[in-house]
Motif scaffolding. Structure first.
Motif, PDB file in Angstrom:
ATOM      1  N   ILE A 133      33.403  47.573  39.651  1.00  0.00           N
ATOM      2  CA  ILE A 133      34.377  46.823  38.852  1.00  0.00           C
ATOM      3  C   ILE A 133      35.701  46.942  39.584  1.00  0.00           C
ATOM      4  CG2 ILE A 133      34.799  48.803  37.322  1.00  0.00           C
ATOM      5  CD1 ILE A 133      35.164  46.568  35.083  1.00  0.00           C
ATOM      6  N   THR A 134      36.357  45.820  39.816  1.00  0.00           N
ATOM      7  CA  THR A 134      37.440  45.777  40.792  1.00  0.00           C
ATOM      8  C   THR A 134      38.648  45.027  40.270  1.00  0.00           C
ATOM      9  OG1 THR A 134      35.728  45.648  42.511  1.00  0.00           O
ATOM     10  CG2 THR A 134      37.988  45.156  43.171  1.00  0.00           C
ATOM     11  N   LEU A 135      39.812  45.647  40.407  1.00  0.00           N
ATOM     12  CA  LEU A 135      41.060  44.923  40.179  1.00  0.00           C
ATOM     13  C   LEU A 135      41.583  44.457  41.534  1.00  0.00           C
ATOM     14  CD1 LEU A 135      43.351  43.885  38.441  1.00  0.00           C
ATOM     15  CD2 LEU A 135      44.482  46.116  38.717  1.00  0.00           C
ATOM     16  N   VAL A 136      41.611  43.143  41.725  1.00  0.00           N
ATOM     17  CA  VAL A 136      42.144  42.551  42.947  1.00  0.00           C
ATOM     18  C   VAL A 136      43.632  42.288  42.746  1.00  0.00           C
ATOM     19  CG1 VAL A 136      41.968  40.628  44.568  1.00  0.00           C
ATOM     20  CG2 VAL A 136      39.906  41.494  43.438  1.00  0.00           C
ATOM     21  N   THR A 137      44.442  42.712  43.708  1.00  0.00           N
ATOM     22  CA  THR A 137      45.891  42.516  43.616  1.00  0.00           C
ATOM     23  C   THR A 137      46.408  41.830  44.871  1.00  0.00           C
ATOM     24  OG1 THR A 137      46.340  44.697  44.591  1.00  0.00           O
ATOM     25  CG2 THR A 137      46.143  44.582  42.185  1.00  0.00           C
ATOM     26  N   HIS A 138      47.577  41.216  44.715  1.00  0.00           N
ATOM     27  CA  HIS A 138      48.306  40.639  45.848  1.00  0.00           C
ATOM     28  C   HIS A 138      49.773  40.913  45.564  1.00  0.00           C
ATOM     29  CE1 HIS A 138      49.997  37.597  48.611  1.00  0.00           C
ATOM     30  NE2 HIS A 138      48.863  37.753  49.278  1.00  0.00           N
ATOM     31  N   GLY A 139      50.316  41.949  46.236  1.00  0.00           N
ATOM     32  CA  GLY A 139      51.633  42.409  45.843  1.00  0.00           C
ATOM     33  C   GLY A 139      51.545  43.009  44.446  1.00  0.00           C
ATOM     34  N   LEU A 232      50.999  38.566  30.823  1.00  0.00           N
ATOM     35  CA  LEU A 232      49.587  38.886  30.893  1.00  0.00           C
ATOM     36  C   LEU A 232      48.815  38.213  29.768  1.00  0.00           C
ATOM     37  CD1 LEU A 232      49.885  42.697  31.683  1.00  0.00           C
ATOM     38  CD2 LEU A 232      49.118  40.914  33.259  1.00  0.00           C
ATOM     39  N   PRO A 233      47.540  37.909  29.985  1.00  0.00           N
ATOM     40  CA  PRO A 233      46.701  37.343  28.915  1.00  0.00           C
ATOM     41  C   PRO A 233      46.188  38.456  28.015  1.00  0.00           C
ATOM     42  CG  PRO A 233      45.392  37.625  30.884  1.00  0.00           C
ATOM     43  CD  PRO A 233      46.800  38.066  31.253  1.00  0.00           C
ATOM     44  N   GLN A 234      45.309  38.104  27.113  1.00  0.00           N
ATOM     45  CA  GLN A 234      44.615  39.117  26.320  1.00  0.00           C
ATOM     46  C   GLN A 234      43.770  39.967  27.254  1.00  0.00           C
ATOM     47  OE1 GLN A 234      42.155  37.518  23.192  1.00  0.00           O
ATOM     48  NE2 GLN A 234      41.057  39.438  22.920  1.00  0.00           N
ATOM     49  N   LEU A 235      43.877  41.294  27.134  1.00  0.00           N
ATOM     50  CA  LEU A 235      43.243  42.214  28.072  1.00  0.00           C
ATOM     51  C   LEU A 235      42.006  42.874  27.456  1.00  0.00           C
ATOM     52  CD1 LEU A 235      46.431  43.913  29.574  1.00  0.00           C
ATOM     53  CD2 LEU A 235      45.068  42.029  30.552  1.00  0.00           C
ATOM     54  N   PRO A 236      41.165  43.521  28.283  1.00  0.00           N
ATOM     55  CA  PRO A 236      39.991  44.230  27.769  1.00  0.00           C
ATOM     56  C   PRO A 236      40.393  45.384  26.865  1.00  0.00           C
ATOM     57  CG  PRO A 236      39.891  43.961  30.160  1.00  0.00           C
ATOM     58  CD  PRO A 236      41.268  43.574  29.747  1.00  0.00           C
ATOM     59  N   PRO A 237      39.456  45.924  26.091  1.00  0.00           N
ATOM     60  CA  PRO A 237      39.782  47.029  25.164  1.00  0.00           C
ATOM     61  C   PRO A 237      40.219  48.281  25.911  1.00  0.00           C
ATOM     62  CG  PRO A 237      37.409  46.659  25.267  1.00  0.00           C
ATOM     63  CD  PRO A 237      38.040  45.512  25.974  1.00  0.00           C
ATOM     64  N   LEU A 238      40.971  49.117  25.221  1.00  0.00           N
ATOM     65  CA  LEU A 238      41.564  50.299  25.832  1.00  0.00           C
ATOM     66  C   LEU A 238      40.530  51.296  26.333  1.00  0.00           C
ATOM     67  CD1 LEU A 238      44.508  50.905  23.340  1.00  0.00           C
ATOM     68  CD2 LEU A 238      44.716  50.267  25.755  1.00  0.00           C
ATOM     69  N   TYR A 239      39.346  51.335  25.733  1.00  0.00           N
ATOM     70  CA  TYR A 239      38.358  52.322  26.150  1.00  0.00           C
ATOM     71  C   TYR A 239      37.643  51.951  27.452  1.00  0.00           C
ATOM     72  CZ  TYR A 239      35.058  49.127  23.804  1.00  0.00           C
ATOM     73  OH  TYR A 239      34.332  48.025  23.409  1.00  0.00           O
ATOM     74  N   SER A 240      37.877  50.754  27.979  1.00  0.00           N
ATOM     75  CA  SER A 240      37.135  50.291  29.153  1.00  0.00           C
ATOM     76  C   SER A 240      37.818  50.688  30.451  1.00  0.00           C
ATOM     77  CB  SER A 240      36.989  48.760  29.107  1.00  0.00           C
ATOM     78  OG  SER A 240      38.269  48.147  29.250  1.00  0.00           O
ATOM     79  N   ILE A 241      37.032  50.877  31.508  1.00  0.00           N
ATOM     80  CA  ILE A 241      37.588  51.181  32.824  1.00  0.00           C
ATOM     81  C   ILE A 241      38.341  49.973  33.364  1.00  0.00           C
ATOM     82  CG2 ILE A 241      35.482  50.519  34.058  1.00  0.00           C
ATOM     83  CD1 ILE A 241      36.104  52.790  36.046  1.00  0.00           C
ATOM     84  N   SER A 242      37.955  48.773  32.948  1.00  0.00           N
ATOM     85  CA  SER A 242      38.698  47.582  33.350  1.00  0.00           C
ATOM     86  C   SER A 242      40.152  47.683  32.907  1.00  0.00           C
ATOM     87  CB  SER A 242      38.045  46.338  32.746  1.00  0.00           C
ATOM     88  OG  SER A 242      38.768  45.175  33.075  1.00  0.00           O
ATOM     89  N   ARG A 243      40.350  48.078  31.664  1.00  0.00           N
ATOM     90  CA  ARG A 243      41.727  48.219  31.157  1.00  0.00           C
ATOM     91  C   ARG A 243      42.450  49.355  31.870  1.00  0.00           C
ATOM     92  NH1 ARG A 243      44.118  46.525  26.377  1.00  0.00           N
ATOM     93  NH2 ARG A 243      46.324  47.137  26.393  1.00  0.00           N
ATOM     94  N   ALA A 244      41.731  50.440  32.183  1.00  0.00           N
ATOM     95  CA  ALA A 244      42.350  51.558  32.901  1.00  0.00           C
ATOM     96  C   ALA A 244      42.837  51.123  34.283  1.00  0.00           C
ATOM     97  CB  ALA A 244      41.366  52.711  33.026  1.00  0.00           C
ATOM     98  N   LEU A 245      42.062  50.301  34.978  1.00  0.00           N
ATOM     99  CA  LEU A 245      42.492  49.771  36.276  1.00  0.00           C
ATOM    100  C   LEU A 245      43.778  48.961  36.117  1.00  0.00           C
ATOM    101  CD1 LEU A 245      39.004  48.626  37.614  1.00  0.00           C
ATOM    102  CD2 LEU A 245      40.533  50.170  38.851  1.00  0.00           C
ATOM    103  N   ILE A 246      43.799  48.105  35.114  1.00  0.00           N
ATOM    104  CA  ILE A 246      44.968  47.253  34.893  1.00  0.00           C
ATOM    105  C   ILE A 246      46.193  48.093  34.553  1.00  0.00           C
ATOM    106  CG2 ILE A 246      45.938  45.477  33.371  1.00  0.00           C
ATOM    107  CD1 ILE A 246      43.022  44.382  33.120  1.00  0.00           C
TER     108      ILE A 246
END
Length: 257
Positions: A133-139, A232-246
């Motif tokens: 599961i990956t957060l892609v960033t640019h700057g 930012l849009p609506q984000l994943p729930p706080l318990y998820s690693i996706s949200r932790a990455l963000i």
């Protein structure tokens, strides 16, 4: 709080009742039932706050049984390991009642999570399916995407299963290119999280995009866009690693106080 040792010798203790991804309410607004005698159909699970816990896998949930995701959203983070373990063991018990090699009914072993086939000797254990599961960033910008399965308006990070013979970092580059058409430069590991829907192990990464030109696949990804930390849009729930990455990225770039 959770000790990963099977309380095989226990004859009584706490019970978590689970059916079709729903967990029965217990005492004290939690998912654990009161201490009670155990019967042979229960699966010893773990120790929780030094009390033995068993899993009761049932056919039908009650009308007031919340879904597991609802439990994860309402419980403190410390409960995640117990809920995740319960869900993954439940999926294993349901899916391995028969031997995958010869088709004979299997029997449960007491000393470990294992289903044993008396006919051919094959054993099956709870499955972990590794995913990236990956957060892609640019700057400071974040690339977030919408799956057709997401609730309306919710965007998340990119994810996918690791293929046989593939390294996790290779899977990051492949999945990002397949889903949004981007090549990425530096890839760095963040942390992992068990994701019991039904039995994934999420390996979290940050990846730096070489450009901002997106080309979505239109199948796994319904939409994707670059977002500013301040819009930012609506984000994943706080318990998820996706949200932790963000949230980790937002703190690094000063997007959250």
């Amino acid at each position: 709080m959770l000790r990963r040792e099977l309380p095989s010798e226990a004859t009584a203790g706490r019970v978590i009742r689970l059916a079709r991804g729903r967990i029965a309410p217990g005492i004290d607004d939690g998912p654990l039932q009161a201490v009670q005698p155990w019967h042979a159909r229960l699966q010893p699970l773990c120790w929780w706050q030094e009390e033995p816990v068993a899993l009761s896998l049932e056919e039908q949930p009650g009308e007031d049984w919340p879904e597991a995701r609802e439990w994860l959203a309402r419980l403190p983070e410390s409960w995640y390991a117990l809920v995740a373990t319960s869900l993954q063991v439940a999926a294993w018990l349901q899916n391995h009642r028969f031997c995958g090699r010869c088709g004979t009914p299997t029997s449960r072993l007491d000393a470990e999570f294992a289903m044993h086939c008396e006919a051919c000797g094959h054993r099956t254990y709870p499955r972990n399916s590794p995913c990236i599961i990956t957060l892609v960033t640019h700057g400071e910008s974040l690339l977030l995407a919408r799956s057709p399965r997401h609730p309306p308006g919710r965007y998340s990070t990119l994810a996918g299963f690791i293929e046989p013979g593939e390294a996790a970092e290779e899977a990051v580059r492949r999945e990002v290119f397949e889903e949004v058409g981007l090549a990425v430069g530096r890839v760095s590991y963040y942390k992992s999280q068990p994701w019991p829907f039904p039995h994934s192990l999420m390996l979290g990464f940050f990846a730096e995009a070489a450009s901002r030109r997106i080309r979505i696949d239109g199948v796994e990804i319904a939409d994707a866009a670059w977002f500013s930390p301040r819009r930012l849009p609506q984000l994943p729930p706080l318990y998820s690693i996706s949200r932790a990455l963000i949230e980790t990225h937002l703190k690094e770039v000063g997007g959250r106080g």
